[in-house]
Design a protein around this motif. Structure first.
Motif, PDB file in Angstrom:
ATOM      1  N   ALA A   1     -13.918  -1.974  -2.308  1.00  0.00           N
ATOM      2  CA  ALA A   1     -13.776  -1.449  -0.555  1.00  0.00           C
ATOM      3  C   ALA A   1     -12.990  -0.874   0.070  1.00  0.00           C
ATOM      4  O   ALA A   1     -12.163  -0.108  -0.051  1.00  0.00           O
ATOM      5  N   SER A   2     -14.208   0.030   1.197  1.00  0.00           N
ATOM      6  CA  SER A   2     -13.193   0.560   2.280  1.00  0.00           C
ATOM      7  C   SER A   2     -13.950   0.502   3.595  1.00  0.00           C
ATOM      8  O   SER A   2     -15.408   1.090   3.420  1.00  0.00           O
ATOM      9  N   THR A   3     -13.568   1.341   4.199  1.00  0.00           N
ATOM     10  CA  THR A   3     -13.743   1.194   5.775  1.00  0.00           C
ATOM     11  C   THR A   3     -13.485   2.908   6.466  1.00  0.00           C
ATOM     12  O   THR A   3     -14.088   3.514   6.193  1.00  0.00           O
ATOM     13  N   ARG A   4     -12.133   2.954   6.160  1.00  0.00           N
ATOM     14  CA  ARG A   4     -11.647   4.373   6.812  1.00  0.00           C
ATOM     15  C   ARG A   4     -11.617   5.266   5.912  1.00  0.00           C
ATOM     16  O   ARG A   4     -12.434   6.284   6.600  1.00  0.00           O
ATOM     17  N   THR A   5     -11.182   4.808   4.477  1.00  0.00           N
ATOM     18  CA  THR A   5     -11.572   5.928   3.406  1.00  0.00           C
ATOM     19  C   THR A   5     -12.746   6.745   3.464  1.00  0.00           C
ATOM     20  O   THR A   5     -13.028   7.698   3.624  1.00  0.00           O
ATOM     21  N   ARG A   6     -13.832   5.751   2.880  1.00  0.00           N
ATOM     22  CA  ARG A   6     -14.597   6.705   2.510  1.00  0.00           C
ATOM     23  C   ARG A   6     -16.548   7.057   4.137  1.00  0.00           C
ATOM     24  O   ARG A   6     -16.503   7.895   3.618  1.00  0.00           O
TER      25      ARG A   6
ATOM     26  N   VAL B   1     -14.132   9.841  -5.735  1.00  0.00           N
ATOM     27  CA  VAL B   1     -14.117   8.781  -6.499  1.00  0.00           C
ATOM     28  C   VAL B   1     -13.229   7.713  -5.412  1.00  0.00           C
ATOM     29  O   VAL B   1     -11.841   8.266  -5.645  1.00  0.00           O
ATOM     30  N   ARG B   2     -13.399   5.772  -5.458  1.00  0.00           N
ATOM     31  CA  ARG B   2     -12.131   4.825  -5.722  1.00  0.00           C
ATOM     32  C   ARG B   2     -12.100   4.307  -6.162  1.00  0.00           C
ATOM     33  O   ARG B   2     -13.639   3.534  -6.926  1.00  0.00           O
ATOM     34  N   HIS B   3     -11.489   4.078  -6.997  1.00  0.00           N
ATOM     35  CA  HIS B   3     -11.558   3.185  -8.030  1.00  0.00           C
ATOM     36  C   HIS B   3     -10.441   2.174  -8.147  1.00  0.00           C
ATOM     37  O   HIS B   3      -9.518   2.153  -7.707  1.00  0.00           O
TER      38      HIS B   3
ATOM     39  N   GLU C   1      -2.160   6.297  -7.063  1.00  0.00           N
ATOM     40  CA  GLU C   1      -1.996   7.418  -5.562  1.00  0.00           C
ATOM     41  C   GLU C   1      -3.436   6.690  -5.027  1.00  0.00           C
ATOM     42  O   GLU C   1      -4.368   6.376  -5.089  1.00  0.00           O
ATOM     43  N   HIS C   2      -3.551   7.780  -3.296  1.00  0.00           N
ATOM     44  CA  HIS C   2      -3.951   7.466  -2.711  1.00  0.00           C
ATOM     45  C   HIS C   2      -3.150   9.173  -1.621  1.00  0.00           C
ATOM     46  O   HIS C   2      -3.370   8.983  -0.499  1.00  0.00           O
ATOM     47  N   PRO C   3      -4.325   9.550  -2.321  1.00  0.00           N
ATOM     48  CA  PRO C   3      -3.257  11.810  -2.008  1.00  0.00           C
ATOM     49  C   PRO C   3      -4.035  11.618  -0.596  1.00  0.00           C
ATOM     50  O   PRO C   3      -3.342  12.335   0.452  1.00  0.00           O
ATOM     51  N   THR C   4      -4.815  11.925  -0.563  1.00  0.00           N
ATOM     52  CA  THR C   4      -5.281  11.931   1.490  1.00  0.00           C
ATOM     53  C   THR C   4      -5.158  11.181   2.799  1.00  0.00           C
ATOM     54  O   THR C   4      -4.502  11.302   3.322  1.00  0.00           O
ATOM     55  N   GLN C   5      -5.080   9.542   2.056  1.00  0.00           N
ATOM     56  CA  GLN C   5      -3.986   8.905   2.694  1.00  0.00           C
ATOM     57  C   GLN C   5      -2.464   9.301   2.877  1.00  0.00           C
ATOM     58  O   GLN C   5      -1.843   8.968   3.918  1.00  0.00           O
ATOM     59  N   GLY C   6      -1.851   9.948   1.906  1.00  0.00           N
ATOM     60  CA  GLY C   6      -0.520  10.704   2.167  1.00  0.00           C
ATOM     61  C   GLY C   6      -0.668  11.357   2.883  1.00  0.00           C
ATOM     62  O   GLY C   6       0.386  11.818   3.699  1.00  0.00           O
TER      63      GLY C   6
ATOM     64  N   HIS D   1       0.333   2.164  10.228  1.00  0.00           N
ATOM     65  CA  HIS D   1       0.057   1.299   9.061  1.00  0.00           C
ATOM     66  C   HIS D   1      -1.542   2.256   8.260  1.00  0.00           C
ATOM     67  O   HIS D   1      -2.454   2.583   9.383  1.00  0.00           O
ATOM     68  N   PRO D   2      -0.951   1.989   7.184  1.00  0.00           N
ATOM     69  CA  PRO D   2      -3.111   2.850   6.806  1.00  0.00           C
ATOM     70  C   PRO D   2      -3.992   1.999   6.892  1.00  0.00           C
ATOM     71  O   PRO D   2      -5.285   2.087   6.018  1.00  0.00           O
ATOM     72  N   GLY D   3      -3.625   0.764   7.196  1.00  0.00           N
ATOM     73  CA  GLY D   3      -4.713  -0.219   7.781  1.00  0.00           C
ATOM     74  C   GLY D   3      -5.972  -0.566   6.393  1.00  0.00           C
ATOM     75  O   GLY D   3      -5.426   0.307   5.105  1.00  0.00           O
ATOM     76  N   PRO D   4      -6.683  -1.283   6.006  1.00  0.00           N
ATOM     77  CA  PRO D   4      -6.274  -2.523   7.448  1.00  0.00           C
ATOM     78  C   PRO D   4      -5.632  -3.276   7.027  1.00  0.00           C
ATOM     79  O   PRO D   4      -4.376  -3.439   6.331  1.00  0.00           O
TER      80      PRO D   4
END
Ligand code: CP
Length: 318
Positions: free
Chosen positions: A56-61, A108-110, A136-141, A263-266
């Motif tokens: 599941a994803s809201t922000r990243t997707r 890809v999110r997995h 890792e979640h590089p684009t969030q970083g 805060h990265p959310g949610p």
């Protein structure tokens, strides 16, 4: 032209400070595109990008999709529900079938740590990690770094404390690598049950009390308690967690200096962060979301092999 980032973006651990700064510098002029009435430039016209989201994803997707569309790429979204993944097709088979339809990039999110690298080593398309397990979640970083750099000008010598469920957090790992490479001091704060045993080996300070973290830090990055990854026993109760580790306006009121809250959310409001903090004057949470689109545009743009100078031209609608 080859990309200054290489073929893929899998994490911040193996990027240099120069590569990270290049992404942030490229994102800055791209921000203006989202402020226009017509939010579109032709930079990635003809490129086909698949957003492969197995979690599941809201922000990243959505922000990847906005970034792709604002740069005129053709995009396709694939979620596990409703695809042949439900029939047992493997990640690699899914990606290879998509490649047979002539795609250029896969986001890809997995749920499995290492899934993005596994895929990148087996397909020719550029692979961008949109979060893999607890790795890792590089684009969030990157968007967190950009949000702090926007406020401070430079991260060198600044103190950032990552608070809460570090154990299950890919955001924490990408932040620790990225912040340290850009010269910030990094700490973590949370119950010992939610900190990796070897966390001090990453060169971070460890706080056991949120009050001590607030006294030390210029910014807190407050993590979500990842209840869906917990099989039980990590904390006595959500109420107890909020009482001991919650970021509250009362606690922030005792900070000795201006402090930023990320805060990265949610968010779990009333658990790791109180609503009056999330919506209050210290919060840069929605700036993070805005910066997410620009950072993802920059990553797509650089991986496509464009020169950073062209970002200025793209802003002008070239
Ligand atoms: N920050 C983040 O990854 O949010 P989503 O899970 O909504 O994409």
């Amino acid at each position: 032209m080859t990309s200054p980032l290489g073929k893929d973006l899998l994490g911040l651990e193996h990027l240099s400070a120069e590569q990270i700064s290049l992404i942030l510098d490229t994102a800055v002029p791209l921000k203006a595109i989202s402020e226009r009435t017509i939010k579109k430039v032709p930079t990635l016209r003809g490129a086909t990008i698949v957003n492969l989201f197995f979690e599941a994803s809201t922000r990243t997707r959505i922000s990847f999709e906005f970034a792709e569309k604002r740069m005129s790429a053709d995009t396709v979204n694939v979620a596990s529900a409703g695809s042949s993944i439900q029939k047992g097709e493997t990640l690699v088979d899914t990606a290879r079938n998509l490649e047979a339809m002539k795609i250029d990039m896969v986001v890809v999110r997995h749920g499995s740590s290492g899934a993005a690298r596994f895929l990148a080593e087996r397909i020719e398309s550029n692979v961008i990690n949109a979060g893999d397990g607890t790795h890792e979640h590089p684009t969030q970083g990157l968007l967190d770094l950009l949000t702090l750099r926007d406020r401070w000008g430079s991260l060198a010598g600044r103190r950032v404390c990552i608070c809460g469920d570090v154990l299950h957090s890919r955001v924490a790992r990408s932040n620790i690598w990225g912040l340290q490479k850009l010269g910030a001091e990094v700490a973590v704060c949370g119950p010992r049950s939610l900190l990796p045993r070897a966390i001090a080996e990453m060169g971070v300070i460890v706080f056991d009390r949120i009050e001590a973290a607030i006294e030390w830090a210029d910014a807190l990055n407050v993590l979500r308690l990842q209840l869906e990854r917990m099989l039980g026993g990590y904390i006595p109760s959500l109420r107890e967690y909020n009482r001991v580790f919650g970021v509250t306006s009362e606690r922030l009121g005792r900070a000795p200096r201006d402090i930023l809250i990320l805060h990265p959310g949610p968010m779990n409001r009333g658990v790791e962060i109180d609503s009056d903090v999330a919506d209050g004057p210290h919060s840069v949470i929605l700036d993070q979301v805005t910066n997410g689109v620009a950072v993802r545009m920059a990553v797509l743009y650089l991986l496509a092999g464009n020169s950073p100078q062209l970002a200025e031209a793209a802003k002008g609608g070239a």
